[in-house]
Design a protein around this motif. Structure first.
Motif, PDB file in Angstrom:
ATOM      1  N   TYR A 129     -50.604 -11.487 -20.470  1.00  0.00           N
ATOM      2  CA  TYR A 129     -51.468 -11.038 -19.373  1.00  0.00           C
ATOM      3  C   TYR A 129     -50.707 -10.166 -18.390  1.00  0.00           C
ATOM      4  O   TYR A 129     -51.222  -9.148 -17.907  1.00  0.00           O
ATOM      5  CB  TYR A 129     -52.095 -12.239 -18.670  1.00  0.00           C
ATOM      6  N   ALA A 130     -49.466 -10.523 -18.093  1.00  0.00           N
ATOM      7  CA  ALA A 130     -48.664  -9.719 -17.168  1.00  0.00           C
ATOM      8  C   ALA A 130     -48.409  -8.329 -17.747  1.00  0.00           C
ATOM      9  O   ALA A 130     -48.463  -7.319 -17.037  1.00  0.00           O
ATOM     10  CB  ALA A 130     -47.349 -10.431 -16.869  1.00  0.00           C
ATOM     11  N   ILE A 134     -54.497  -5.938 -16.949  1.00  0.00           N
ATOM     12  CA  ILE A 134     -55.921  -5.720 -16.672  1.00  0.00           C
ATOM     13  C   ILE A 134     -56.347  -6.549 -15.471  1.00  0.00           C
ATOM     14  O   ILE A 134     -56.747  -6.015 -14.432  1.00  0.00           O
ATOM     15  CB  ILE A 134     -56.778  -6.061 -17.909  1.00  0.00           C
ATOM     16  N   ARG A 135     -56.265  -7.866 -15.606  1.00  0.00           N
ATOM     17  CA  ARG A 135     -56.519  -8.793 -14.504  1.00  0.00           C
ATOM     18  C   ARG A 135     -55.633 -10.017 -14.709  1.00  0.00           C
ATOM     19  O   ARG A 135     -55.171 -10.287 -15.831  1.00  0.00           O
ATOM     20  CB  ARG A 135     -57.995  -9.230 -14.462  1.00  0.00           C
ATOM     21  N   PRO A 136     -55.403 -10.816 -13.669  1.00  0.00           N
ATOM     22  CA  PRO A 136     -54.585 -12.024 -13.826  1.00  0.00           C
ATOM     23  C   PRO A 136     -55.220 -13.015 -14.799  1.00  0.00           C
ATOM     24  O   PRO A 136     -56.437 -13.054 -14.972  1.00  0.00           O
ATOM     25  CB  PRO A 136     -54.523 -12.598 -12.405  1.00  0.00           C
ATOM     26  N   ILE A 137     -54.387 -13.849 -15.398  1.00  0.00           N
ATOM     27  CA  ILE A 137     -54.870 -14.807 -16.385  1.00  0.00           C
ATOM     28  C   ILE A 137     -55.889 -15.773 -15.789  1.00  0.00           C
ATOM     29  O   ILE A 137     -56.785 -16.256 -16.491  1.00  0.00           O
ATOM     30  CB  ILE A 137     -53.685 -15.573 -17.023  1.00  0.00           C
ATOM     31  N   ALA A 138     -55.805 -16.036 -14.500  1.00  0.00           N
ATOM     32  CA  ALA A 138     -56.758 -16.942 -13.851  1.00  0.00           C
ATOM     33  C   ALA A 138     -58.188 -16.404 -13.899  1.00  0.00           C
ATOM     34  O   ALA A 138     -59.148 -17.168 -13.770  1.00  0.00           O
ATOM     35  CB  ALA A 138     -56.345 -17.194 -12.401  1.00  0.00           C
ATOM     36  N   GLU A 139     -58.342 -15.101 -14.103  1.00  0.00           N
ATOM     37  CA  GLU A 139     -59.661 -14.475 -14.134  1.00  0.00           C
ATOM     38  C   GLU A 139     -60.144 -14.204 -15.560  1.00  0.00           C
ATOM     39  O   GLU A 139     -61.129 -13.478 -15.759  1.00  0.00           O
ATOM     40  CB  GLU A 139     -59.640 -13.162 -13.345  1.00  0.00           C
TER      41      GLU A 139
END
Length: 309
Positions: A129-130, A134-139
């Motif tokens: 994810y990093a 695109i977006r943080p893994i929480a999302e």
């Protein structure tokens, strides 16, 4: 009706991709496999900040040091086959820019004559994810929701319009269109993910961890679909990750699909009785090269069909 059988394409570091992917794809179609599949592993963190699947202390397999891009692998297979469906189990969808992913899948489906199955999951790797950014893994759940919506919009009639958190399409003609509506299948196990599947997807991509577990999840999914008023049938493709050993494995802790070819086929027979439509067999991990993968794929297919799968 016999269970459909699919085969994973060679993506790992021991294969010669330009030679082995087309070679295995052609052979699999000739053997009788109904579908060809890819998975996604974007990178190999070293040192790893997480264990495999996020499990502390679980090492990443050495083959993951070089996993070929899934969509390019499917494109190589599409160019040399005519009948086999082309699926992903799974694309870690939130690692991709939604519009570009939708466009790439539409192009592949148009080029292959309507053979693509879009299998999506949310993944688990913090490092992937990093890197994707695109977006943080929480999302990841919200991003997956948007990707599904963007795909439906881009694959649908023009003009395409979409206004999301990541994707903004004011009004545009977007082509080529898929040859037919591309089925979206989701890897899902918890209630939230299963609800997303029932409400927004065409099918389910479970992983074979044991007959009782899969049968229970399948029953729960069907009950949830009835509860939420779903009328359309749920497509099902069970993924089985094999660990082929040179001799029969007699350990009391033998995992499903671990052992000799005969033991793997025994497990296929047991899982086929659950009633899922298709089983995807991943044999690539323990094959030394493309030729061995083709040979084992032929043996497994022949024995599975002889056993009634």
């Amino acid at each position: 009706m016999a269970t459909r059988l699919g085969l994973s394409l060679p993506q790992m570091r021991q294969y010669s991709l330009g030679k082995d992917v087309p070679d295995v794809a052609r052979a699999a179609e000739e053997i009788g496999y109904d579908s060809l599949w890819v998975f996604e592993r974007a990178l190999f963190p070293e040192p790893a900040s997480q264990g495999l699947y996020g499990v502390e202390g679980l090492p990443w397999p050495d083959q993951y040091r070089g996993v070929a891009d899934p969509l390019i692998t499917l494109t190589l297979a599409a160019a040399v086959t005519e009948r086999a469906r082309l699926g992903s189990s799974v694309l870690v969808a939130p690692l991709h820019q939604p519009f570009q992913l939708a466009k790439s899948l539409a192009t592949l489906d148009a080029a292959s004559g309507g053979r693509v199955l879009a299998g999506f999951g949310t993944g688990w790797s913090l490092d992937e994810y990093a890197a994707a950014g695109i977006r943080p893994i929480a999302e990841r759940g919200k991003v997956l929701d948007e990707i599904i919506d963007v795909c439906r919009a881009v694959w649908g009639p023009d003009p395409v319009r979409y206004n999301g958190r990541i994707t903004k399409i004011e009004s545009a003609v977007v082509g080529p269109k898929p040859a037919r509506p591309i089925p979206i299948l989701l890897a899902a196990s918890n209630k939230k993910a299963l609800t997303r599947l029932v409400d927004h997807a065409d099918g389910w991509l479970p992983v074979g961890m044991g007959v009782e577990q899969i049968a229970t999840q399948w029953q729960e999914l069907q009950e949830l679909a009835e509860e939420r008023g779903r009328k359309e049938p749920i497509q099902t493709v069970l993924r089985v990750n094999t660990e082929r050993l040179p001799k029969a494995y007699d350990g009391v802790d033998r995992r499903p699909f671990q052992g000799s070819v005969d033991q793997i086929v025994e497990d296929l027979v047991a899982h086929a009785q659950i009633g899922l439509e298709e089983i995807l067999i991943d044999l690539q991990g323990t094959a030394r090269d493309g030729q061995e993968l083709k040979d084992v794929a032929a043996e497994v297919f022949e024995k599975a069909r002889a056993a009634g799968v």
